[in-house]
Scaffold this motif. Structure first.
Motif, PDB file in Angstrom:
ATOM      1  N   ALA A 132     -35.284  18.788 -21.483  1.00 18.73           N
ATOM      2  CA  ALA A 132     -35.014  19.221 -20.119  1.00 18.73           C
ATOM      3  C   ALA A 132     -33.520  19.276 -19.831  1.00 18.73           C
ATOM      4  N   GLY A 133     -33.116  20.319 -19.088  1.00 18.47           N
ATOM      5  CA  GLY A 133     -31.748  20.422 -18.595  1.00 18.47           C
ATOM      6  C   GLY A 133     -30.695  20.502 -19.675  1.00 18.47           C
ATOM      7  N   GLY A 134     -29.543  19.925 -19.377  1.00 15.88           N
ATOM      8  CA  GLY A 134     -28.407  19.980 -20.278  1.00 15.88           C
ATOM      9  C   GLY A 134     -27.434  21.076 -19.861  1.00 15.88           C
ATOM     10  N   GLU A 135     -26.474  21.336 -20.733  1.00 12.56           N
ATOM     11  CA  GLU A 135     -25.520  22.415 -20.511  1.00 12.56           C
ATOM     12  C   GLU A 135     -25.853  23.576 -21.433  1.00 12.56           C
ATOM     13  N   GLY A 136     -25.747  24.791 -20.902  1.00 14.30           N
ATOM     14  CA  GLY A 136     -25.975  25.995 -21.679  1.00 14.30           C
ATOM     15  C   GLY A 136     -24.684  26.752 -21.897  1.00 14.30           C
ATOM     16  N   THR A 137     -24.813  27.969 -22.290  1.00 15.39           N
ATOM     17  CA  THR A 137     -23.643  28.777 -22.616  1.00 15.39           C
ATOM     18  C   THR A 137     -22.717  28.955 -21.421  1.00 15.39           C
ATOM     19  N   TYR A 138     -23.305  29.055 -20.241  1.00 17.26           N
ATOM     20  CA  TYR A 138     -22.479  29.358 -19.068  1.00 17.26           C
ATOM     21  C   TYR A 138     -22.460  28.242 -18.023  1.00 17.26           C
ATOM     22  N   ASP A 139     -23.489  27.415 -17.950  1.00 21.92           N
ATOM     23  CA  ASP A 139     -23.540  26.430 -16.874  1.00 21.92           C
ATOM     24  C   ASP A 139     -24.610  25.399 -17.189  1.00 21.92           C
ATOM     25  N   GLU A 140     -24.763  24.412 -16.275  1.00 21.58           N
ATOM     26  CA  GLU A 140     -25.821  23.418 -16.440  1.00 21.58           C
ATOM     27  C   GLU A 140     -27.187  24.084 -16.234  1.00 21.58           C
ATOM     28  N   SER A 159     -31.514  24.070 -15.506  1.00 21.38           N
ATOM     29  CA  SER A 159     -32.658  23.448 -14.846  1.00 21.38           C
ATOM     30  C   SER A 159     -33.943  23.671 -15.638  1.00 21.38           C
ATOM     31  N   ASN A 160     -33.917  24.607 -16.578  1.00 21.69           N
ATOM     32  CA  ASN A 160     -35.156  24.907 -17.297  1.00 21.69           C
ATOM     33  C   ASN A 160     -35.492  23.839 -18.332  1.00 21.69           C
ATOM     34  N   ALA A 161     -36.745  23.849 -18.777  1.00 20.80           N
ATOM     35  CA  ALA A 161     -37.249  22.849 -19.723  1.00 20.80           C
ATOM     36  C   ALA A 161     -38.230  23.497 -20.681  1.00 20.80           C
ATOM     37  N   GLU A 162     -38.446  22.859 -21.790  1.00 23.42           N
ATOM     38  CA  GLU A 162     -39.382  23.348 -22.790  1.00 23.42           C
ATOM     39  C   GLU A 162     -39.985  22.177 -23.545  1.00 23.42           C
ATOM     40  N   VAL A 163     -41.115  22.424 -24.204  1.00 22.40           N
ATOM     41  CA  VAL A 163     -41.765  21.362 -24.976  1.00 22.40           C
ATOM     42  C   VAL A 163     -41.929  21.814 -26.425  1.00 22.40           C
ATOM     43  N   TYR A 164     -41.752  20.859 -27.337  1.00 29.02           N
ATOM     44  CA  TYR A 164     -41.906  21.119 -28.768  1.00 29.02           C
ATOM     45  C   TYR A 164     -43.264  20.621 -29.211  1.00 29.02           C
ATOM     46  N   ASN A 165     -43.987  21.466 -29.942  1.00 25.98           N
ATOM     47  CA  ASN A 165     -45.298  21.111 -30.477  1.00 25.98           C
ATOM     48  C   ASN A 165     -45.186  20.876 -31.981  1.00 25.98           C
ATOM     49  N   THR A 200     -41.887  25.313 -20.165  1.00 23.82           N
ATOM     50  CA  THR A 200     -42.656  24.570 -19.181  1.00 23.82           C
ATOM     51  C   THR A 200     -41.921  24.675 -17.848  1.00 23.82           C
ATOM     52  N   GLY A 201     -42.408  24.022 -16.809  1.00 25.19           N
ATOM     53  CA  GLY A 201     -41.783  24.124 -15.492  1.00 25.19           C
ATOM     54  C   GLY A 201     -40.316  23.742 -15.500  1.00 25.19           C
ATOM     55  N   SER A 202     -39.569  24.237 -14.514  1.00 19.57           N
ATOM     56  CA  SER A 202     -38.143  23.935 -14.403  1.00 19.57           C
ATOM     57  C   SER A 202     -37.903  22.758 -13.468  1.00 19.57           C
ATOM     58  N   MET A 203     -36.812  22.036 -13.701  1.00 16.96           N
ATOM     59  CA  MET A 203     -36.442  20.938 -12.836  1.00 16.96           C
ATOM     60  C   MET A 203     -36.077  21.458 -11.449  1.00 16.96           C
ATOM     61  N   THR A 204     -36.197  20.594 -10.455  1.00 15.30           N
ATOM     62  CA  THR A 204     -35.828  20.983  -9.099  1.00 15.30           C
ATOM     63  C   THR A 204     -34.315  21.106  -8.963  1.00 15.30           C
ATOM     64  N   THR A 205     -33.576  20.420  -9.854  1.00 14.17           N
ATOM     65  CA  THR A 205     -32.113  20.442  -9.818  1.00 14.17           C
ATOM     66  C   THR A 205     -31.555  20.592 -11.226  1.00 14.17           C
ATOM     67  N   ALA A 206     -30.653  21.543 -11.431  1.00 12.46           N
ATOM     68  CA  ALA A 206     -29.980  21.672 -12.729  1.00 12.46           C
ATOM     69  C   ALA A 206     -29.099  20.445 -12.929  1.00 12.46           C
ATOM     70  N   ARG A 207     -29.115  19.902 -14.149  1.00  9.24           N
ATOM     71  CA  ARG A 207     -28.328  18.697 -14.416  1.00  9.24           C
ATOM     72  C   ARG A 207     -28.111  18.521 -15.917  1.00  9.24           C
ATOM     73  N   TYR A 208     -27.000  17.866 -16.263  1.00  8.84           N
ATOM     74  CA  TYR A 208     -26.740  17.527 -17.658  1.00  8.84           C
ATOM     75  C   TYR A 208     -26.317  16.068 -17.752  1.00  8.84           C
ATOM     76  N   LEU A 209     -26.484  15.491 -18.934  1.00  7.54           N
ATOM     77  CA  LEU A 209     -26.240  14.069 -19.173  1.00  7.54           C
ATOM     78  C   LEU A 209     -26.977  13.208 -18.140  1.00  7.54           C
ATOM     79  N   GLY A 234     -27.153  12.329 -13.430  1.00  3.82           N
ATOM     80  CA  GLY A 234     -26.491  13.378 -14.177  1.00  3.82           C
ATOM     81  C   GLY A 234     -25.480  14.103 -13.318  1.00  3.82           C
ATOM     82  N   ALA A 235     -25.017  15.245 -13.804  1.00  8.35           N
ATOM     83  CA  ALA A 235     -23.994  16.013 -13.102  1.00  8.35           C
ATOM     84  C   ALA A 235     -24.397  17.476 -13.019  1.00  8.35           C
ATOM     85  N   SER A 236     -23.869  18.135 -12.007  1.00 10.96           N
ATOM     86  CA  SER A 236     -24.060  19.572 -11.838  1.00 10.96           C
ATOM     87  C   SER A 236     -22.789  20.153 -11.245  1.00 10.96           C
TER      88      SER A 236
END
Length: 407
Positions: free
Chosen positions: A105-113, A115-121, A130-139, A155-157
């Motif tokens: 979940a979250g973290g920093e991407g190429t351009y900004d923090e 909010s999206n998330a994914e699951v590994y099977n 999977t669903g996105s966080m209500t707030t973008a955040r990293y660390l 975390g921070a945004s």
């Protein structure tokens, strides 16, 4: 009955001989090289899967944020690629869910923090959205609760450091807001206590200047609220927090107003207070802290006043002291440390001026089994002999049941 007792004594000696002999085949307290990552990376995540493999996902390298992921196989000592993340990310959270999937979940991407998330099977080796966080955040911090949900805090945004928190529900794949922390904080820790509450400690609380925090608070899943608890003795961020076998939480190192810290303290959930314990031999930040199967805590690497560290040390709860142990082969920080099912600790990747692909294994020092009781009800063939205690093997067992041989 005398024959039975003789057999019991012989059996006990045999058990201890096997334990010591097995340990003699290793070189405890040392680091040895293992296979290298397929991609050099730091600020990534490492998650021990239910099948014993370790998922290394995302992170950052000289070319930018990574979407690649790989698996470490302890049986072969090698890393192999697995499916790629949907979104390249670093400084995200990774949590093993009760269904065996891994939430990123979250973290920093190429351009900004993010909010999206994914699951590994692990069964398919793929990541799915999977669903996105209500707030973008990293660390931020992510804690698996006893009810199977995941608590995301702080975390921070782009708007600064965050006091908000949210819950991920694996059953429906969504995030929902929960109570906010009393204090916005970044580079803090979150630890699940034995009573099911989550301890939040320290961090930095001012986006525009250093504001090292000594405050701590507790999240109660039953009420969805945070309440203030006792304060740290020393305000700090970038420290570690480790739940010990006795239910206390060890806080070590980090950074404060005086610079890198060597101090350590213990949180007692029964009293809600922090008390001093022995100091680290080396002041350090961005290090790792791993509870070993023998009950001691392994502190490794990080960064100190003289640069990147190879030094490591062990915390002994019984004595409240830190002692030096073997040095890592490579100095590193912003790496991952994962306790394997074998009891070894996998140290992988990180940075020491350049991003690293190397990995190494720590072999824990041997602690003799502690026999609490040894008993049998009769001398009949097939009678179970009950042996209780700890340290019979990795992972530690609390009891063994053995049977008399007809001869």
């Amino acid at each position: 009955m005398h024959t039975l007792m003789w057999k019991l004594a012989f059996l006990l000696a045999f058990i201890l001989t096997v334990c010591f002999s097995a340990q003699a085949q290793h070189n405890p307290g040392t680091f040895t090289a293992t296979g290298s990552l397929t991609t050099a990376r730091g600020h990534d995540s490492a998650t021990l899967l239910d099948n014993g493999l370790v998922l290394i996902a995302g992170g950052y390298c000289n070319s930018g944020d990574l979407s690649s992921a790989e698996l470490y196989n302890p049986a072969t000592g090698t890393f192999i690629p697995t499916g790629s993340l949907i979104t390249a990310r670093d400084s995200h959270t990774a949590t093993l869910l009760n269904n065996g999937l891994v939430l990123l979940a979250g973290g920093e991407g190429t351009y900004d923090e993010l909010s999206n998330a994914e699951v590994y099977n692990p069964a398919t080796g793929t990541f799915i959205a999977t669903g996105s966080m209500t707030t973008a955040r990293y660390l931020a911090t992510a804690t698996l609760l006893n009810n199977g949900q995941v608590l995301i805090t702080g975390g921070a945004s782009s708007i600064g450091f965050l006091s908000s928190a949210e819950l991920y529900n694996p059953e429906i794949g969504t995030f929902t807001a929960t109570g906010s922390m009393a204090t916005a904080r970044f580079l803090n820790t979150a630890t699940l206590l034995n009573n099911g509450q989550v301890l939040i400690t320290g961090g930095v609380g001012n986006y525009n200047g250093p504001d090292y925090l000594s405050s701590a608070e507790l999240y109660n899943p039953s009420t969805g609220t945070f309440t203030v608890t006792g304060s740290l003795i020393t305000a700090r961020d970038s420290h570690t927090a480790t739940l010990l076998n006795n239910g206390l939480v060890l806080i070590s190192g980090g950074y404060g107003s005086a610079g890198d810290l060597s101090s350590a303290e213990l949180y007692n959930p029964s009293t809600g207070a922090f008390t001093s314990t022995g100091s680290l031999n080396t002041a350090r930040i961005d290090h790792s802290s791993t509870l070993l199967n023998n009950g001691s805590v392994l502190i490794t690497g990080g960064k100190g006043s003289n640069g990147y560290l190879t030094s490591t040390e062990l915390y002994n709860l019984a004595t409240g002291t830190f002692t030096s142990t073997g040095s890592m082969i490579t100095a590193r920080y912003h790496y991952t440390a994962t306790l394997l099912n074998s009891g070894e600790v996998l140290i992988a990747g990180g940075n020491n001026g350049s991003f690293l692909s190397s990995a190494e294994l720590y072999e824990a020092s041997y602690v003799a089994p502690q026999i609490a009781s040894l008993s049998a009800t009769s001398g009949a063939v097939g009678t179970p002999i009950a042996i209780t205690g700890t340290g019979f093997g990795p992972p530690q067992a609390e009891s063994m049941a053995l049977f008399l041989n007809p001869t």
